[in-house]
Design a protein around this motif. Structure first.
Motif, short mmCIF file in Angstrom:
data_model
loop_
_atom_site.label_atom_id
_atom_site.label_comp_id
_atom_site.label_asym_id
_atom_site.label_seq_id
_atom_site.Cartn_x
_atom_site.Cartn_y
_atom_site.Cartn_z
N PHE A 1 0.82 -1.22 0.00
CA PHE A 1 0.00 0.00 0.00
C PHE A 1 0.85 1.27 0.00
N ASP A 2 2.18 1.17 -0.18
CA ASP A 2 3.04 2.34 -0.12
C ASP A 2 2.71 3.32 -1.24
N ALA A 3 2.74 4.61 -0.90
CA ALA A 3 2.45 5.65 -1.91
C ALA A 3 3.54 5.70 -2.98
N ALA A 4 4.77 5.29 -2.65
CA ALA A 4 5.85 5.34 -3.63
C ALA A 4 5.63 4.35 -4.77
N ARG A 5 4.78 3.35 -4.57
CA ARG A 5 4.53 2.37 -5.61
C ARG A 5 3.43 2.81 -6.58
N LYS A 6 2.73 3.90 -6.24
CA LYS A 6 1.62 4.33 -7.08
C LYS A 6 2.13 4.89 -8.41
N GLN A 7 1.39 4.62 -9.47
CA GLN A 7 1.72 5.14 -10.80
C GLN A 7 0.77 6.27 -11.16
N LEU A 8 1.29 7.20 -12.00
CA LEU A 8 0.46 8.29 -12.48
C LEU A 8 -0.44 7.80 -13.60
N LEU A 9 -1.67 8.30 -13.64
CA LEU A 9 -2.59 7.92 -14.71
C LEU A 9 -2.22 8.65 -15.99
N PRO A 10 -2.33 7.99 -17.14
CA PRO A 10 -2.06 8.68 -18.41
C PRO A 10 -3.07 9.80 -18.63
N TRP A 11 -2.61 10.90 -19.24
CA TRP A 11 -3.48 12.07 -19.42
C TRP A 11 -4.61 11.77 -20.40
#
Length: 538
Positions: free
Chosen positions: A131-141
């Protein structure tokens, strides 16, 4: 003589007989029960795959067992300290004179147990860093392809498609799955991993963003999205993932592992793509601003050019002074050339006076001496370098030979160990094959005995006969036989034909048991019975 003691009338049982009688009594009385209690003493499945633990409440405890096959099919697995409702049957274990429940189904006891299980699982997965925030990916625009994991028959997919059509139409790939019930968690995890496994340039385009969606429901309905297999699949996804499970107040574990959480499936579609009309207005506004800025910049540079042109002096005035300097230098050039030539001539004369034959010989001799010294030093250094290289190569050769011997010895030992292991495995395989063949042979013998016991021919062998009409159908009642009817009577060793007499007494009532005739003197059989057709005694 003292009077003989009276013998008791109670029958005597062996321990095995008594244990078997108790086992039958318990299983007959409690063939199917539901028990609520807290799991205690659970340490995971046994090496055999079976699970052994106990269920307890405030004042009692009962042993419990889950067989390997049932445990593999269970949706909720037993955990230490979890309050559950177990469904199964009671039985006894004669070796230790105790009773136990054989569990066939297991479910948490109410919402509180589910919440406790969810919190425990959340802490476990959070400790692993899923659940770490560092593992989150940005959504494509602006994704080209959107993958949706949901039920194809619900309102969720229609809401998502309708919202995408309103905002910015994109290509949508739907992976149909069950979103509730047994097997739904495995299907959702397989869908997420399936989208990630699609090749970049394959016939089916790989999505740029994933949406895992489901409508609202109770905690039990949404439980599939709290399973570890779904949470781990979401955390491992290399494609950005939006979780849209339930309504805004519903929280599942996949929301923490996803790259983005949407309160509703419609909101997930809004997160995935921008509004096309707003983008077009923004692009038009930016285009107008670019045009205005370009016109302003062009006018500003035109004004600067005009101001610079007015500030520059005339070309004649700029070249007047350089032209005067050129005329002055041209007038002084002949005198300077003559003076420079005279100075160089005097220097040449002075140098030629010093340059004699003896000086040249001395310089040559000195150069020869330096050459000899340099050659001696080069020879000494080359021999020393060659000696050092030879010693180094000899050392490396000795180390290489030693390592080669050690490597060969290690390989021989490894080959010997693998040979011993292969021999042990071959011996175990032979014993396993012999055991398997013995078990299969016993099963075949047992099946043959069962077939012989169930065949109706064993009844014929005890002196009974089977009566059929002309069509070969078994006859159950005497009233169904007309005068002069042609009958076929089958005995254990063959069948005979017969004709029903016209003067027989009328039967009183149809018997409830099958029609069986006593065996008579066998006659030559006109019909060979089919061994595969066992007939019907009724």
């Amino acid at each position: 003589m003292p009077p003989a003691e009276a013998l008791p009338n109670a029958p005597e049982f062996t321990v095995t007989e008594l244990s078997s009688a108790l086992k039958r009594s318990v299983e007959d009385q409690f063939g199917h029960v539901r028990v609520r209690g807290e799991i205690t003493g659970f340490r995971g499945p046994h090496s055999s795959g079976h699970c052994y633990f106990a269920l307890k409440d405030e004042s009692a405890k009962i042993e419990a067992v889950i067989w390997k096959g049932v445990h593999g099919r269970m949706r909720f697995k037993p955990q230490e300290g979890l309050e559950v409702i177990a469904t199964g049957k009671l039985t006894t274990y004669p070796n230790s004179s105790k009773y136990q429940i054989v569990i066939e189904a297991l479910e948490p006891a109410g919402i509180g147990a589910l919440m406790a299980l969810m919190e425990e699982r959340k802490k476990k997965l959070a400790a692993e860093g899923l659940f770490d925030a560092a593992r989150k990916q940005l959504l494509p625009w602006l994704p080209e392809v959107i993958g949706v994991v949901t039920s194809p028959t619900g309102a969720v997919i229609r809401d998502i498609l309708h919202r995408l059509e309103d905002r910015f139409p994109r290509r949508v790939l739907v992976w149909p799955v069950k979103v509730q019930g047994e097997g739904s968690a495995e299907q959702v995890a397989a869908a997420i991993r399936g989208f990630n496994a699609l090749p970049e340039d394959g016939p089916i385009p790989r999505p740029d963003v994933l949406i895992v969606a489901r409508g609202g429901g109770s905690l039990e309905d949404l439980w599939s999205f709290n399973e570890e297999i779904v949470v781990r699949a979401a955390a491992e996804s290399m494609i950005p993932l939006i979780s849209a499970v339930g309504h805004e107040t519903d929280v599942t574990l996949i929301d923490f592992a996803a790259d983005k959480r949407a309160p509703t499936p419609t909101a997930a579609a809004e997160m995935a793509v921008p509004v096309r009309s707003e983008l077009m207005l923004e692009v038009a506004s930016l285009a107008r601003r670019v045009g205005v800025c370009w016109q302003r910049g062009l006018e500003s540079r035109r004004n600067e050019l005009r101001a610079a042109a007015r500030a520059l002096p005339d070309a004649t005035e700029l070249l007047a002074i350089p032209r005067q300097r050129l005329d002055s230098a041209a007038s002084t050039l002949p005198r300077a050339l003559k003076t420079n030539t005279h100075v160089h001539f005097r220097r040449f004369a002075a140098a030629s006076a010093k340059l004699t034959l003896g000086v040249l010989h001395a310089q040559i001799a000195q150069a020869d001496h330096r050459l000899v010294v340099s050659s001696e030093r080069l020879s000494l250094s080359s021999r020393a370098l060659l000696h050092r290289r030879r010693e180094r190569f000899e050392t490396l050769d000795a180390r290489f030979k030693a390592s080669r011997v050690a490597y060969a010895q290690a390989k021989r030992q490894a080959i010997s160990r693998e040979r011993e292991r292969a021999e042990r495995l071959a011996e175990r395989a032979g014993r396993a094959l012999t055991t398997s063949i013995s078990r299969l042979s016993a099963r075949v013998d047992h099946a043959g005995q069962l077939l012989a016991a169930l065949s109706y021919r064993s009844v014929l062998a005890r002196g009974f006969a089977l009566v059929r009409d002309e069509a070969g159908h078994p006859l159950h009642h005497a009233a169904s036989i007309g005068p002069g009817a042609t009958l076929s009577i089958e005995f254990a060793d063959g069948a005979v034909a017969a004709t029903a007499g016209a003067g027989r007494p009328a039967p009183a009532a149809a018997p409830a048991t099958p029609k069986l005739a006593r065996e008579t003197k066998p006659a030559p059989s006109k019909r060979t019975p089919d061994p595969a057709d066992q007939g019907n005694l009724f």
